[in-house]
Design an enzyme around this catalytic site. Structure first.
Site, PDB file in Angstrom:
ATOM      1  N   TRP A   1       0.817  -1.211   0.000  1.00  0.00           N
ATOM      2  CA  TRP A   1       0.000   0.000   0.000  1.00  0.00           C
ATOM      3  C   TRP A   1       0.848   1.257   0.000  1.00  0.00           C
ATOM      4  O   TRP A   1       0.531   2.233  -0.694  1.00  0.00           O
ATOM      5  CB  TRP A   1      -1.022  -0.025   1.135  1.00  0.00           C
ATOM      6  CG  TRP A   1      -2.025  -1.091   0.866  1.00  0.00           C
ATOM      7  CD1 TRP A   1      -2.128  -2.307   1.479  1.00  0.00           C
ATOM      8  CD2 TRP A   1      -3.020  -1.087  -0.169  1.00  0.00           C
ATOM      9  NE1 TRP A   1      -3.136  -3.046   0.896  1.00  0.00           N
ATOM     10  CE2 TRP A   1      -3.695  -2.320  -0.109  1.00  0.00           C
ATOM     11  CE3 TRP A   1      -3.408  -0.155  -1.134  1.00  0.00           C
ATOM     12  CZ2 TRP A   1      -4.739  -2.655  -0.983  1.00  0.00           C
ATOM     13  CZ3 TRP A   1      -4.449  -0.481  -2.009  1.00  0.00           C
ATOM     14  CH2 TRP A   1      -5.101  -1.709  -1.925  1.00  0.00           C
TER      15      TRP A   1
ATOM     16  N   LYS B   1     -12.548  -1.226   6.711  1.00  0.00           N
ATOM     17  CA  LYS B   1     -11.965  -2.175   7.658  1.00  0.00           C
ATOM     18  C   LYS B   1     -12.506  -1.910   9.072  1.00  0.00           C
ATOM     19  O   LYS B   1     -13.237  -2.727   9.602  1.00  0.00           O
ATOM     20  CB  LYS B   1     -10.428  -2.086   7.644  1.00  0.00           C
ATOM     21  CG  LYS B   1      -9.809  -2.739   6.403  1.00  0.00           C
ATOM     22  CD  LYS B   1      -9.545  -1.745   5.316  1.00  0.00           C
ATOM     23  CE  LYS B   1      -8.462  -2.166   4.347  1.00  0.00           C
ATOM     24  NZ  LYS B   1      -8.786  -3.261   3.445  1.00  0.00           N
TER      25      LYS B   1
ATOM     26  N   ASP C   1      -1.504   6.747   6.044  1.00  0.00           N
ATOM     27  CA  ASP C   1      -2.638   5.984   5.534  1.00  0.00           C
ATOM     28  C   ASP C   1      -2.989   4.966   6.618  1.00  0.00           C
ATOM     29  O   ASP C   1      -2.310   3.957   6.786  1.00  0.00           O
ATOM     30  CB  ASP C   1      -2.236   5.286   4.233  1.00  0.00           C
ATOM     31  CG  ASP C   1      -3.293   4.309   3.739  1.00  0.00           C
ATOM     32  OD1 ASP C   1      -4.384   4.236   4.344  1.00  0.00           O
ATOM     33  OD2 ASP C   1      -3.020   3.614   2.737  1.00  0.00           O
TER      34      ASP C   1
END
Lengths: 361, 361
Positions: free
Chosen positions: A102, A196, A172
């Site tokens: 990511w 999430k 992030d």
């Protein structure tokens, strides 16, 4: 059929009480005689709910004055573009710490907007650790430093905000926000896709220090400009109203569970139980990550014989343990154990893993 | 309490059978033992649902081969930016036909990316008509021509795709898509926010002629690039999965209701009934729009005495007729009568209006 323990990496399991409340009021929300999906985002009822959701989030995370909270769209991936658009000039350097897929993606996407640099990266070791802070080669002129505070694919997590001096730290936090208390004041900007630990996909939360909002002035198109969204309290255009509402219910659930300190304790117990089962399996299961950086949210593990993977997945699914297949980049299995995964779910997984090893030894 | 007739302009009423199905399966969707919100967008079940939703939409609208359908995020407002980013070079002209606030906003937002021109505009008359096609001053070198096929605030609607020659026609159909059959082949690109005739807010559908996808090559950041989303079947990043699912249920509902020809007949009857009540009120109610351009989706109207507005709103709400307040730009009332508004709802509104006029004559 009945609901099972869902280890999906995202969109991930939501707290069952939240889903039950949403179900009960899906056709008639409050006094509205309509679904929350069917009312104006500029009406009193929606705006009161939206403000309460922000207040609860501020309370949970201890967000200080001087930070704005935005409820936006586009997924974290869109904000891989919007963060550099807003916080840096096109010719400016941005430092990235690469700890998994990511942060790598964010690094690659930023190149369209700024000059991204790799200040530190664990890619040569296959993303199994956080590069030691002393080895980071930060630029003094960087617009900001980007980290992914948790990597869902490689299972690598930061447990503290690294000290990057006066340069703003951007994180992030898509996959570990709200999993434990954090010190928001250590960050310039935090962004997180909802799917999430917050709610359904389609919502992104941005927490940004107010002075950083000035950086976009006159450069960024209105719809991509965090300052414009802040001025309009995230109602610059129609927000994803149902996702915002569900996020608000999740925040209420977190408060009722005792807040983030209680979540952290539970998340620590869940992760400890699962890593202990892996490490104590005499090599039947393995996780390659440096113990100091092992994620408490996403636990990738391999079986000693990959030929057993398909059987493990079939049997675990039959046992009510869903979505354990690992990401194709690393193979094997992955158990995502976000806030909504109860401790009983991890207990059931660990019991299954021990039994599986015995039967397929 | 019970559900009422909801005339909200958007987020707007959804078909009740769709909400009931979503409610019934909110905790356990199909054979998944989890909510549709909790499963991977890359899993078999979600991908099958997503593909079926696209097939149903293609069938309903008669979308020809050679067009791609994208399920994206950001609201129509984000696509006021993305359309020029994708379809035009920064120095290129784009022709806008201004027929109300939404085409005006799209025109203003495009200036960040291209050279927008007003090819025709009804703004001087207060947006009460479609400028006659013969008066449009189209540029031969324009990248495309932009129209808003329905204006929710001013209540002005196109009933045919205007002939703009070889230049692609782009239509913002947010508020009248799926309300009647259209000839998709007349358009280069159609985009629509979901929250009127498709589903909940947070989803945007883009229908684009394949050759136009080549225009963005190498210029547009991945996450804003329609071609990149098309290559990934709208799974470039996590889509708004619950909104996509609900849109699919709405498409099934439309098919069960007889498709768009049946919807058009019903929408025509609803609009005719409401405009007749206004025009037949001896000036008690008024709608200022050219009858040839009167929207069948959004019917703004004023009372002869604005001092009665607050009473009208209070009494209509008590009578189970919700969200009739007009937009602040035009004042008065507005009844949005999208596909999900049953004919009985308009009958109830018209009866209320007659009764109100009698009582407050």
């Amino acid at each position: 059929m009945s609901r099972a323990f869902n280890f999906s990496a995202g969109p991930a399991a939501l707290p069952e009480p939240v889903l039950r409340q949403a179900q009960a009021e899906l056709l008639e929300w409050g006094a509205e005689r309509a679904s929350v999906m069917e009312v104006s985002h500029r009406g009193k009822a929606f705006m009161a709910m939206a403000a309460a959701a922000e207040r609860d989030l501020r309370e949970l995370l201890g967000i200080p004055d001087g930070y704005r909270v935005l409820f936006l769209q586009g997924g974290a991936s869109q904000h891989f573009a919007q963060v550099p658009m807003n916080l840096a000039r096109p010719d400016q350097a941005v430092d990235f710490i690469l700890t998994g897929s990511w942060s790598e993606k964010a690094f690659a996407d930023a190149a369209h907007f700024v000059r991204p640099r790799i200040a530190a990266g664990a890619q040569d070791g296959g993303f199994r650790a956080i590069p030691p802070r002393a080895q980071w080669q930060l630029s003094e002129d960087a617009a900001y430093v980007h980290i992914a505070s948790n990597e869902t694919i490689h299972g690598v997590e930061f447990f503290d905000a690294p000290d990057v001096g006066a340069v703003p730290l951007v994180a992030d936090m898509s996959s570990n926000i709200l999993s434990r208390p954090i010190d928001v004041s250590r960050y310039g900007l935090i962004f997180a896709g909802a799917q999430k630990n917050i709610g359904p996909s389609g919502l992104v939360i941005v927490i940004v220090r107010e002075d950083l909002l000035e950086r976009s002035a006159g450069r960024v198109a209105r719809i991509f400009d965090y300052a414009a969204h802040a001025r309009e309290d995230s109602l610059l255009n129609t927000p994803p109203t149902f996702a915002w509402y569900l996020a608000g219910l999740v925040f209420q659930w977190l408060k009722a569970k005792g807040g983030l300190a209680a979540m952290a304790a539970s998340n620590d117990r869940k992760a400890a139980m699962l890593y202990a089962a892996i490490d104590g399996s005499d090599g039947y299961y393995a996780n390659p990550v440096d113990p100091a950086a092992r994620s408490r949210m996403n636990v990738p593990f391999t079986l000693h014989d990959a030929a057993l993977d398909a059987i493990f997945l079939e049997e675990s699914r039959a046992a009510g343990l869903l979505a354990l297949k690992g990401h194709r980049l690393v193979g094997g299995m992955r158990a995502s154990i976000y806030n909504a995964m109860p401790e009983e779910g991890v207990e059931a997984l660990v019991a299954f893993m021990r039994d599986f090893a015995r039967r397929h030894g």
